[in-house]
Scaffold this motif. Structure first.
Motif, PDB file in Angstrom:
ATOM      1  N   ARG A  53       0.855  -1.182   0.000  1.00 57.27           N
ATOM      2  CA  ARG A  53       0.000   0.000   0.000  1.00 57.27           C
ATOM      3  C   ARG A  53       0.893   1.235   0.000  1.00 57.27           C
ATOM      4  N   ILE A  54       0.729   2.073  -1.024  1.00 58.42           N
ATOM      5  CA  ILE A  54       1.553   3.263  -1.182  1.00 58.42           C
ATOM      6  C   ILE A  54       0.674   4.500  -1.070  1.00 58.42           C
ATOM      7  N   LEU A  55       1.139   5.476  -0.313  1.00 60.57           N
ATOM      8  CA  LEU A  55       0.477   6.775  -0.228  1.00 60.57           C
ATOM      9  C   LEU A  55       1.386   7.814  -0.874  1.00 60.57           C
ATOM     10  N   GLU A  56       0.847   8.544  -1.843  1.00 65.45           N
ATOM     11  CA  GLU A  56       1.596   9.667  -2.412  1.00 65.45           C
ATOM     12  C   GLU A  56       0.992  10.969  -1.891  1.00 65.45           C
TER      13      GLU A  56
ATOM     14  N   ASP B 136       2.618   1.067   3.539  1.00 69.16           N
ATOM     15  CA  ASP B 136       3.981   0.532   3.539  1.00 69.16           C
ATOM     16  C   ASP B 136       5.005   1.564   3.086  1.00 69.16           C
ATOM     17  N   ALA B 137       4.552   2.566   2.342  1.00 70.76           N
ATOM     18  CA  ALA B 137       5.460   3.608   1.847  1.00 70.76           C
ATOM     19  C   ALA B 137       4.686   4.909   1.702  1.00 70.76           C
TER      20      ALA B 137
ATOM     21  N   GLY C 195       8.043   0.738   7.510  1.00 66.28           N
ATOM     22  CA  GLY C 195       7.695   1.425   6.276  1.00 66.28           C
ATOM     23  C   GLY C 195       8.666   2.530   5.932  1.00 66.28           C
ATOM     24  N   VAL C 196       8.708   2.889   4.647  1.00 61.48           N
ATOM     25  CA  VAL C 196       9.695   3.848   4.152  1.00 61.48           C
ATOM     26  C   VAL C 196       9.035   5.169   3.770  1.00 61.48           C
ATOM     27  N   TYR C 197       9.717   6.248   4.094  1.00 59.59           N
ATOM     28  CA  TYR C 197       9.327   7.598   3.685  1.00 59.59           C
ATOM     29  C   TYR C 197      10.341   8.033   2.646  1.00 59.59           C
ATOM     30  N   LEU C 198       9.860   8.333   1.438  1.00 60.44           N
ATOM     31  CA  LEU C 198      10.720   8.637   0.300  1.00 60.44           C
ATOM     32  C   LEU C 198      10.295   9.982  -0.272  1.00 60.44           C
TER      33      LEU C 198
END
Length: 272
Positions: free
Chosen positions: A43-46, A109-110, A138-141
């Motif tokens: 699951r990705i949040l932009e 997850d990101a 989870g990663v913050y990019l």
């Protein structure tokens, strides 16, 4: 006078995507998405997705293995983003403030944010919200622009535009290029609770078919357009011509090549 430095309205989103994506944003979108490791069910949040430049790349990379929620405050930018991703399964769109996200804690997850945090009035709140909605591990990019002195195209545009306004010059270009101190960014993220914080200065090259095309994007593809129109609308054509001439003189023409530099940041929410 209302704040026009965040007014991405009217034709600005269309011009942003057409002219500024290849000039500024595409190389870093490729870089940012290339750093993301994907897995089944991800699951990705932009955050601050704008016209969907990164969103389109996230959809392609995820390849249906998970889900993407793309958020922005600006409805006009959203409308342009949806044109590029019309399918129901491509991404879910949500009007949302990056400093107050309407999502449950530990639900992604990101979290990905391209050139957005510089516009947040409360950057610490933005970092806290990213941390909150991330699952453990989870990663913050994200990425931010380096200083104007390392990005000659916007620097030349800013210098040329402000030369037309001895008093009360447009300020837009001072905003996205003002948040680049890696020590400040690292401290913010570590104080929030992130670990494995890394800041990397990354050089890329953007392109435009011509200096004239670049000038259209630089003036009519971001909120500096509104600032000009509030002050001297009759000078718009002269300003575009002056920006195009200076870009061609200093960086070449047909095509124009734009040296770029940004800071790419990765951080992780600690695993339990």
């Amino acid at each position: 006078m209302p704040d026009t430095t965040a007014a991405f309205v009217g034709k600005i989103p269309e011009n942003y995507d057409r002219y500024l994506a290849p000039l500024f944003f595409n190389p870093y979108a490729d870089d940012l998405v290339g750093r993301l490791a994907v897995h089944d069910g991800m699951r990705i949040l932009e955050v601050a997705c704008g016209t969907g430049i990164v969103t389109r790349r996230l959809v392609e990379k995820l390849g249906g293995r998970g889900s993407i929620v793309a958020t922005d405050l600006n409805e006009a930018m959203f409308a342009n983003a949806r044109k590029g991703l019309p399918g129901a399964g491509d991404a879910k769109w949500r009007h949302a403030d990056g400093t107050s996200l309407p999502f449950e804690s530990r639900s992604f997850d990101a979290v990905v944010c391209q050139f957005g945090i510089m516009f947040f009035p409360d950057k610490a709140a933005g970092a806290r919200e990213a941390f909150r909605v991330l699952r453990p591990g989870g990663v913050y990019l994200l990425n931010v622009w380096d200083a104007l002195e390392h990005n000659p195209v916007p620097r030349l545009a800013h210098e040329t535009i402000t030369g037309f306004f001895p008093k009360d010059p447009p300020k837009f270009y001072t905003v996205p290029f003002a948040y680049h101190d890696t020590a400040v960014i690292e401290s913010l993220l570590r104080d929030t609770g992130f670990e494995e914080v890394r800041c990397e200065r990354v050089a890329k090259e953007g392109k435009s078919p011509s200096a004239a095309d670049a000038a259209v994007g630089l003036i009519e593809g971001n909120p500096v357009f509104g600032e000009i129109m509030q002050r001297r609308p009759e000078a718009l054509g002269e300003i575009k011509a002056a920006v195009a001439a200076r870009l061609a003189r200093e960086l070449g023409d047909q095509p124009l090549r734009a040296p770029l530099r940004a800071v790419v940041v990765t951080a992780r929410r600690p695993a339990p």
